[in-house]
Design an enzyme around this catalytic site. Structure first.
Site, PDB file in Angstrom:
ATOM      1  N   GLY A   1      41.178  31.034  50.024  1.00 15.36           N
ATOM      2  CA  GLY A   1      40.774  32.401  50.367  1.00 15.36           C
ATOM      3  C   GLY A   1      41.097  32.801  51.791  1.00 15.36           C
ATOM      4  O   GLY A   1      40.599  33.809  52.289  1.00 15.36           O
TER       5      GLY A   1
ATOM      6  N   SER B   1      45.192  29.779  48.326  1.00 15.16           N
ATOM      7  CA  SER B   1      46.066  30.882  48.745  1.00 15.16           C
ATOM      8  C   SER B   1      47.433  30.863  48.064  1.00 15.16           C
ATOM      9  O   SER B   1      48.434  31.213  48.679  1.00 15.16           O
ATOM     10  CB  SER B   1      46.207  30.909  50.274  1.00 15.16           C
ATOM     11  OG  SER B   1      44.957  31.172  50.873  1.00 15.16           O
TER      12      SER B   1
ATOM     13  N   GLU C   1      33.593  25.327  46.710  1.00 12.66           N
ATOM     14  CA  GLU C   1      32.507  26.302  46.902  1.00 12.66           C
ATOM     15  C   GLU C   1      31.205  25.782  46.303  1.00 12.66           C
ATOM     16  O   GLU C   1      30.121  26.050  46.834  1.00 12.66           O
ATOM     17  CB  GLU C   1      32.925  27.654  46.303  1.00 12.66           C
ATOM     18  CG  GLU C   1      33.974  28.326  47.194  1.00 12.66           C
ATOM     19  CD  GLU C   1      34.974  29.193  46.460  1.00 12.66           C
ATOM     20  OE1 GLU C   1      34.736  29.553  45.301  1.00 12.66           O
ATOM     21  OE2 GLU C   1      36.020  29.513  47.075  1.00 12.66           O
TER      22      GLU C   1
ATOM     23  N   GLY D   1      42.864  31.482  42.854  1.00  9.93           N
ATOM     24  CA  GLY D   1      41.683  32.327  42.996  1.00  9.93           C
ATOM     25  C   GLY D   1      42.098  33.795  43.039  1.00  9.93           C
ATOM     26  O   GLY D   1      42.379  34.419  42.017  1.00  9.93           O
ATOM     27  N   GLY D   2      42.167  34.346  44.247  1.00 11.61           N
ATOM     28  CA  GLY D   2      42.416  35.778  44.449  1.00 11.61           C
ATOM     29  C   GLY D   2      43.567  36.338  43.621  1.00 11.61           C
ATOM     30  O   GLY D   2      43.424  37.394  42.983  1.00 11.61           O
TER      31      GLY D   2
ATOM     32  N   GLU E   1      42.641  21.093  46.427  1.00 14.81           N
ATOM     33  CA  GLU E   1      42.393  22.394  47.042  1.00 14.81           C
ATOM     34  C   GLU E   1      41.868  22.177  48.465  1.00 14.81           C
ATOM     35  O   GLU E   1      40.650  22.010  48.657  1.00 14.81           O
ATOM     36  CB  GLU E   1      41.351  23.187  46.240  1.00 14.81           C
ATOM     37  CG  GLU E   1      41.776  23.492  44.816  1.00 14.81           C
ATOM     38  CD  GLU E   1      41.124  24.757  44.283  1.00 14.81           C
ATOM     39  OE1 GLU E   1      41.855  25.650  43.869  1.00 14.81           O
ATOM     40  OE2 GLU E   1      39.882  24.867  44.321  1.00 14.81           O
TER      41      GLU E   1
ATOM     42  N   HIS F   1      34.288  22.128  42.466  1.00 14.87           N
ATOM     43  CA  HIS F   1      34.985  23.081  43.345  1.00 14.87           C
ATOM     44  C   HIS F   1      34.354  23.051  44.740  1.00 14.87           C
ATOM     45  O   HIS F   1      33.135  22.888  44.871  1.00 14.87           O
ATOM     46  CB  HIS F   1      34.906  24.497  42.761  1.00 14.87           C
ATOM     47  CG  HIS F   1      35.835  25.443  43.451  1.00 14.87           C
ATOM     48  ND1 HIS F   1      35.523  26.023  44.653  1.00 14.87           N
ATOM     49  CD2 HIS F   1      37.088  25.861  43.133  1.00 14.87           C
ATOM     50  CE1 HIS F   1      36.543  26.783  45.047  1.00 14.87           C
ATOM     51  NE2 HIS F   1      37.501  26.698  44.140  1.00 14.87           N
TER      52      HIS F   1
ATOM     53  N   ASN G   1      40.974  30.905  38.480  1.00 10.21           N
ATOM     54  CA  ASN G   1      39.536  30.788  38.733  1.00 10.21           C
ATOM     55  C   ASN G   1      39.053  32.143  39.242  1.00 10.21           C
ATOM     56  O   ASN G   1      39.322  32.508  40.379  1.00 10.21           O
ATOM     57  CB  ASN G   1      39.305  29.684  39.780  1.00 10.21           C
ATOM     58  CG  ASN G   1      37.849  29.574  40.183  1.00 10.21           C
ATOM     59  OD1 ASN G   1      36.981  30.227  39.587  1.00 10.21           O
ATOM     60  ND2 ASN G   1      37.570  28.764  41.195  1.00 10.21           N
ATOM     61  N   TRP G   2      38.368  32.868  38.380  1.00  3.66           N
ATOM     62  CA  TRP G   2      37.958  34.235  38.737  1.00  3.66           C
ATOM     63  C   TRP G   2      36.725  34.239  39.655  1.00  3.66           C
ATOM     64  O   TRP G   2      36.311  35.286  40.129  1.00  3.66           O
ATOM     65  CB  TRP G   2      37.695  35.054  37.467  1.00  3.66           C
ATOM     66  CG  TRP G   2      38.929  35.250  36.621  1.00  3.66           C
ATOM     67  CD1 TRP G   2      40.220  34.824  36.915  1.00  3.66           C
ATOM     68  CD2 TRP G   2      39.031  35.928  35.358  1.00  3.66           C
ATOM     69  NE1 TRP G   2      41.083  35.190  35.919  1.00  3.66           N
ATOM     70  CE2 TRP G   2      40.386  35.871  34.937  1.00  3.66           C
ATOM     71  CE3 TRP G   2      38.100  36.569  34.533  1.00  3.66           C
ATOM     72  CZ2 TRP G   2      40.826  36.436  33.734  1.00  3.66           C
ATOM     73  CZ3 TRP G   2      38.544  37.132  33.334  1.00  3.66           C
ATOM     74  CH2 TRP G   2      39.895  37.073  32.945  1.00  3.66           C
ATOM     75  N   LYS G   3      36.128  33.093  39.876  1.00  4.01           N
ATOM     76  CA  LYS G   3      34.956  32.967  40.759  1.00  4.01           C
ATOM     77  C   LYS G   3      33.901  34.019  40.381  1.00  4.01           C
ATOM     78  O   LYS G   3      33.730  34.315  39.202  1.00  4.01           O
ATOM     79  CB  LYS G   3      35.395  33.066  42.225  1.00  4.01           C
ATOM     80  CG  LYS G   3      36.511  32.043  42.542  1.00  4.01           C
ATOM     81  CD  LYS G   3      36.793  31.886  43.991  1.00  4.01           C
ATOM     82  CE  LYS G   3      37.914  30.859  44.187  1.00  4.01           C
ATOM     83  NZ  LYS G   3      38.211  30.569  45.570  1.00  4.01           N
TER      84      LYS G   3
HETATM   85  P1  13P Z   1      42.400  31.398  46.505  1.00  3.50           P
HETATM   86  O1  13P Z   1      43.633  31.350  45.632  1.00  3.50           O
HETATM   87  O2  13P Z   1      41.743  32.728  46.524  1.00  3.50           O
HETATM   88  O3  13P Z   1      42.685  30.829  47.867  1.00  3.50           O
HETATM   89  O4  13P Z   1      41.337  30.403  45.821  1.00  3.50           O
HETATM   90  C1  13P Z   1      41.729  29.130  45.460  1.00  3.50           C
HETATM   91  C2  13P Z   1      40.647  28.491  44.671  1.00  3.50           C
HETATM   92  O5  13P Z   1      39.599  28.170  45.201  1.00  3.50           O
HETATM   93  C3  13P Z   1      40.868  28.296  43.240  1.00  3.50           C
HETATM   94  O6  13P Z   1      39.875  27.493  42.684  1.00  3.50           O
END
Ligand code: 13P
Length: 249
Positions: A171, A211, A97, A232-233, A165, A95, A9-11
């Site tokens: 994050g 994470s 977020e 994510g990251g 999640e 998600h 997920n590149w957000k």
């Molecule tokens: P991180 O891997 O950056 O914690 O993000 C997880 C996430 O929200 C994937 O959708």
């Protein structure tokens, strides 16, 4: 055995040109991966360049959200049909977020899943508790509601994936331990068994997200109820994304 999914997920990261470069690098490591489904979720504006960059591989491209209406006066919204026409085969729905910053609710999640499935997009539906909810010992209650209400209209889960999640792990660099994640994955699988039956529970893929990195993925992947990762990251670097994919081999 369930085939694992490794999803990035590149957000709100990358612009179309850098998204294409990242996609090329993911492709050179993981094109036609034999042991897992590989998926990337770029920002909307990068979708077409990423689809073009991944041509010739079986890496799945997806949207990070959608709106359930087909078309019309909904400024700023993107429909399921638009994603499909752009080359998407999947979409992230619910998600945390989106829930925190954009007012996503379980009722909306339910409608969005219907819209996605109607055009052949396979949704990844996210659930997870906040730190306050975990500390108040209501994590399972929260997740039960997110699963039952989010998937309320759906009798067939065949094309649906769930991602657990925990909000406190996203994050923050603080991942759920394999035991913590395993406990909730087991809980979700039982929940699916109760409402949708044992076969559905055995089939559904439940991803962990929060994470995930090359250092913790293998220990998490050992749990039989964890069927891959939503990252994510660490998905923004082709090399760490590749390392995580290798952990489920
Ligand atoms: P991180 O891997 O950056 O914690 O993000 C997880 C996430 O929200 C994937 O959708």
């Amino acid at each position: 055995m369930r085939r694992p999914i490794i999803a990035g997920n590149w957000k709100m990261n990358t612009v179309p040109s850098s998204a294409a470069v990242l996609a090329e690098n993911v492709k050179s490591n993981l094109s036609n991966c034999s042991w897992a489904d590989i998926a990337v979720f770029p920002p909307y504006v990068g979708l077409t360049t990423v689809v073009a960059a991944l041509k010739g591989s079986d890496i799945i491209v997806g949207g990070q959200n959608l709106f359930w209406e087909k078309e019309g006066a909904f400024t700023g919204a993107i429909s399921a049909g638009m994603l499909a026409e752009s080359g998407c085969r999947s979409v992230i729905i619910g998600h945390s977020e989106r829930r925190t910053y954009f007012g996503e609710t379980d009722e909306r999640v339910n409608k969005k899943i219907t819209a996605a499935l109607a055009v052949g997009l396979n949704p990844i539906v996210c659930v997870g508790e906040t730190l306050e909810q975990r500390e108040a010992d209501i994590a399972e209650e929260i997740i039960r509601r997110q699963v039952e209400d989010g998937l309320a209209d759906h009798d067939d889960l065949k094309n649906i994936t769930v991602a657990y999640e925990p909000v406190w792990a996203i994050g923050t660099g603080k991942n759920a331990s394999p035991e913590q994640a395993g406990e909730i994955h087991f809980f979700i699988r039982n929940l699916v068994a109760q409402r949708w039956g044992k076969a559905a529970a055995n089939e559904i893929r439940i991803l962990y997200g929060g994470s995930v990195n090359p250092g913790n993925a293998a220990a998490l992947a050992k749990n039989d109820d964890i069927d891959g990762f939503l990252i994510g990251g660490a998905s923004l670097k082709a090399d760490s994304f590749h390392q995580i994919a290798l952990s489920v081999k």
